[in-house]
Write an enzyme that holds these catalytic residues in place. Structure first.
Site, PDB file in Angstrom:
ATOM      1  N   HIS A 289       0.831  -1.220   0.000  1.00 35.31           N
ATOM      2  CA  HIS A 289       0.000   0.000   0.000  1.00 35.31           C
ATOM      3  C   HIS A 289       0.857   1.257   0.000  1.00 35.31           C
ATOM      4  CE1 HIS A 289       0.238   0.891   4.405  1.00 35.31           C
ATOM      5  NE2 HIS A 289       0.235  -0.415   4.580  1.00 35.31           N
ATOM      6  N   ASP A 301       6.253   1.018   6.567  1.00 31.88           N
ATOM      7  CA  ASP A 301       4.822   0.701   6.422  1.00 31.88           C
ATOM      8  C   ASP A 301       4.173   1.742   5.528  1.00 31.88           C
ATOM      9  OD1 ASP A 301       2.248  -0.173   6.683  1.00 31.88           O
ATOM     10  OD2 ASP A 301       2.024   0.437   8.769  1.00 31.88           O
ATOM     11  N   GLU A 335      -5.259   1.989   2.841  1.00 35.61           N
ATOM     12  CA  GLU A 335      -5.128   0.731   3.597  1.00 35.61           C
ATOM     13  C   GLU A 335      -5.260   0.978   5.090  1.00 35.61           C
ATOM     14  OE1 GLU A 335      -3.387  -2.486   5.975  1.00 35.61           O
ATOM     15  OE2 GLU A 335      -2.736  -0.415   5.911  1.00 35.61           O
ATOM     16  N   GLU A 336      -4.636   2.056   5.555  1.00 29.51           N
ATOM     17  CA  GLU A 336      -4.574   2.289   7.006  1.00 29.51           C
ATOM     18  C   GLU A 336      -5.951   2.575   7.606  1.00 29.51           C
ATOM     19  OE1 GLU A 336      -2.150   1.483   8.645  1.00 29.51           O
ATOM     20  OE2 GLU A 336      -0.297   1.779   7.521  1.00 29.51           O
ATOM     21  N   ASP A 363       3.358  -6.444   3.581  1.00 30.90           N
ATOM     22  CA  ASP A 363       3.005  -5.341   4.481  1.00 30.90           C
ATOM     23  C   ASP A 363       3.404  -5.622   5.931  1.00 30.90           C
ATOM     24  OD1 ASP A 363       2.025  -2.938   5.395  1.00 30.90           O
ATOM     25  OD2 ASP A 363      -0.077  -3.568   5.405  1.00 30.90           O
ATOM     26  N   HIS A 433       3.816   2.886  12.665  1.00 35.19           N
ATOM     27  CA  HIS A 433       2.936   4.043  12.909  1.00 35.19           C
ATOM     28  C   HIS A 433       3.557   5.078  13.846  1.00 35.19           C
ATOM     29  CE1 HIS A 433      -0.844   1.372  11.897  1.00 35.19           C
ATOM     30  NE2 HIS A 433       0.074   1.360  10.944  1.00 35.19           N
TER      31      HIS A 433
HETATM   32 ZN   LIG Z   1       0.788  -1.311   6.367  1.00 35.42          ZN
END
Ligand SMILES: [Zn+2]
Ligand SMILES: *[C@@H]1O[C@H](CO)[C@@H](O)[C@H](O)[C@H]1NC(C)=O
Ligand SMILES: *[C@@H]1O[C@H](CO)[C@@H](O)[C@H](O)[C@H]1NC(C)=O
Ligand SMILES: *[C@@H]1O[C@H](CO)[C@@H](O)[C@H](O)[C@H]1NC(C)=O
Ligand SMILES: *[C@@H]1O[C@H](CO)[C@@H](O)[C@H](O)[C@H]1NC(C)=O
Length: 470
Positions: A289, A301, A335-336, A363, A433
């Site tokens: 993503h 990520d 995606e998130e 991912d 994140h």
């Molecule tokens: Zn991800």
């Protein structure tokens, strides 16, 4: 003896003993042996791909491309101008790379903006806390929220102490027992706290390791339950407040959050292909993503997963290879926020589900390569085990069960075999994140090796005579 008679006798005996399944499996085994021979015929081309990626002209290319991309664009939150720039950047880059059918497919994505935010402990002492509001959280009133804290370690404890929670800020200090289980606190902490009358919730970041860094992520409100502001705090602050509360110390926090949700925004999944030579309508899908959180660079990520997917296509193209089936890369958006781009893609294209041979997503980092995680029936697993043998030169032959990936889940639920990159993800959730998800987490040599795994598997599966059984 007459061979026909033997065959007939054997068949009758099989019927009488109810052992027809043995006969079937004998037939399957033979097919599998043939497939194994077919697959071992790819050992030279697999080595060409590996050499190009690891020691040849393409060495470090995926890392260098990702560094240019993330240093230029930065992070890429759903609905943000950065994500729009990122999509334009990738459209141009994939076109310039000479890939086929490069195009954008429109998607509506959530548009949440963090705004200014801070948290200040006022009692028992002044202490500025590192926080990150959670995606979809409402903001506080402009004057902020000042309230006493109740610290709990689980939803059970919250429910037992429901009377005490009214009017307070609930601090969750749940232990990290694994992402899937612990992330429930990030996802539903605000809703559970609101049900017992809390005015805000602060959640210990979902991570096994901390250097005082908060980890953001998506959270869900429930219909009919009041929405309260919610943010994650560091492991260090959560543990400190738990110690204070245990001593009977009163804790007061002032929380200020400017978060806002806007109407859904226009975004795009990005598609690029190498069109199949013999069965162009059949698809091996490879993906990562492109969107990220609004912290750090979104390099791990999922910059890594997106860029090894691009690299896989580049490697195959550079070697002048064209598999029988179409290799289709999709770089997902949204995606998130729960696989928003992937779900819309699935709804649009599921009419062709019988032509989807294998769906792949990376991912969970592009660290030291181990092999693949795979979801599929036993016979498909057996074929994939043979494919993985081609990765012996880089020791990435592992095939474990259960592919992971929000974005390919829709297809796997529909019965399509799925594969995710299996790497040494032991440090993945350290950076996940956070502001620390930067290029410094990525390693060029590891990305070379992961790209080789990705390219060999996608090419060989796309080129086999038959689709994977399902
Ligand atoms: Zn991800
Ligand atoms: C690729 O990266 C590795 C590790 O940083 C480095 O040793 C190597 O020289 C690089 N190769 C090229 C061609 O830049
Ligand atoms: C703590 O912070 C408050 C508000 O910023 C301020 O009024 C107060 O003087 C501070 N107390 C101490 C002991 O520094
Ligand atoms: C389904 O596949 C056919 C054949 O490749 C293609 O022409 C068509 O556009 C596909 N439809 C969708 C919705 O993807
Ligand atoms: C190959 O990988 C396995 C785990 O997948 C590891 O235990 C082993 O040490 C590796 N061997 C080499 C030579 O790197």
């Amino acid at each position: 003896m007459n061979t026909l008679l033997v065959t007939v006798l054997a068949y009758l005996i099989t019927l009488c003993s109810g052992k027809t399944s043995d006969r079937t499996s004998a037939v399957n085994e033979k097919t599998l042996q043939e497939t194994a021979r077919e697959i071992s015929g790819y050992s030279e081309v697999a080595l060409d791909i590996i050499n190009l990626a690891v020691s040849g002209k393409a060495q470090n290319r995926s890392y260098n491309r990702l560094a240019d991309f993330t240093d230029t664009i930065g992070n890429r939150l759903s609905g943000s101008p950065n994500l729009e720039l990122a999509i334009k950047y990738m459209y141009n880059a994939l076109t310039q790379d000479g890939l086929e059918n490069v195009h954008l497919e429109p998607v509506k994505v959530p548009h949440w903006v963090r705004g200014e935010e801070y948290a200040m402990m006022l009692e028992p002492r002044n202490h500025s806390m590192a926080i990150l509001g959670l995606g979809s959280s409402i903001g506080t009133p402009s004057a902020g929220i000042t309230a006493e804290v109740i610290v709990v370690h689980s939803f059970e404890e919250l429910h037992q102490r429901a009377q005490e929670a009214k009017g307070k800020i609930v601090v969750y200090n749940q232990p990290f027992v694994g992402y899937g289980e612990s992330v429930q606190y990030r996802a539903f902490g605000a809703t559970e706290a609101a049900k017992v009358g809390a005015v805000a919730s602060l959640i210990r970041s979902i991570t096994p390791f901390s250097v005082n860094s908060p980890h953001t992520g998506w959270q869900d409100y429930s219909p009919g339950v009041p929405k309260i502001p919610t943010a994650c705090i560091t492991v260090e602050d959560a543990e400190m407040m738990a110690r204070m509360a245990h001593r009977g110390t009163k804790i007061v926090i002032h929380l200020q959050m400017g978060a806002k949700t806007y109407p859904d925004a226009d975004s795009y999944n990005i598609v690029a292909e190498i069109v199949g030579s013999k069965f162009p309508e059949q698809i091996v899908l490879i993906s990562g993503h492109l969107d990220s959180w609004d912290v750090g660079q979104g390099a791990m990520d999922d910059g890594g997963g997106a860029f090894i997917s691009w690299e896989a296509l580049s490697l195959i193209k550079d070697l002048g290879l064209r598999p029988k089936r179409t290799l289709r890369m999709v770089l997902w958006t949204g995606e998130e926020q729960g696989g928003v781009g992937a779900e819309q893609y699935y709804q649009l294209h599921k009419v062709n589900i019988s032509n989807f041979d294998l769906v792949m997503e990376s991912d969970i980092g592009t660290f030291a390569q181990l092999g693949l995680q795979f979801t599929g029936i036993g016979k498909a697993q057996a074929i994939m085990k043979q494919v993985m043998m081609l990765l012996q030169p880089i020791n990435a032959t592992g095939l474990s069960e259960h592919a992971e990936g929000t974005d390919i889940d829709f297809w796997m639920q529909g019965g399509v075999p799925g594969a995710s990159l299996h790497d040494d993800a032991s440090k993945y959730f350290w950076f996940h994140h956070t502001e620390a998800d930067t290029m410094s987490v990525q390693d060029p040599v590891q990305m070379n090796l992961c790209s080789a795994v990705w390219a060999v598997v996608s090419y060989v599966v796309a080129d086999l005579e038959e689709m994977l059984p399902r």
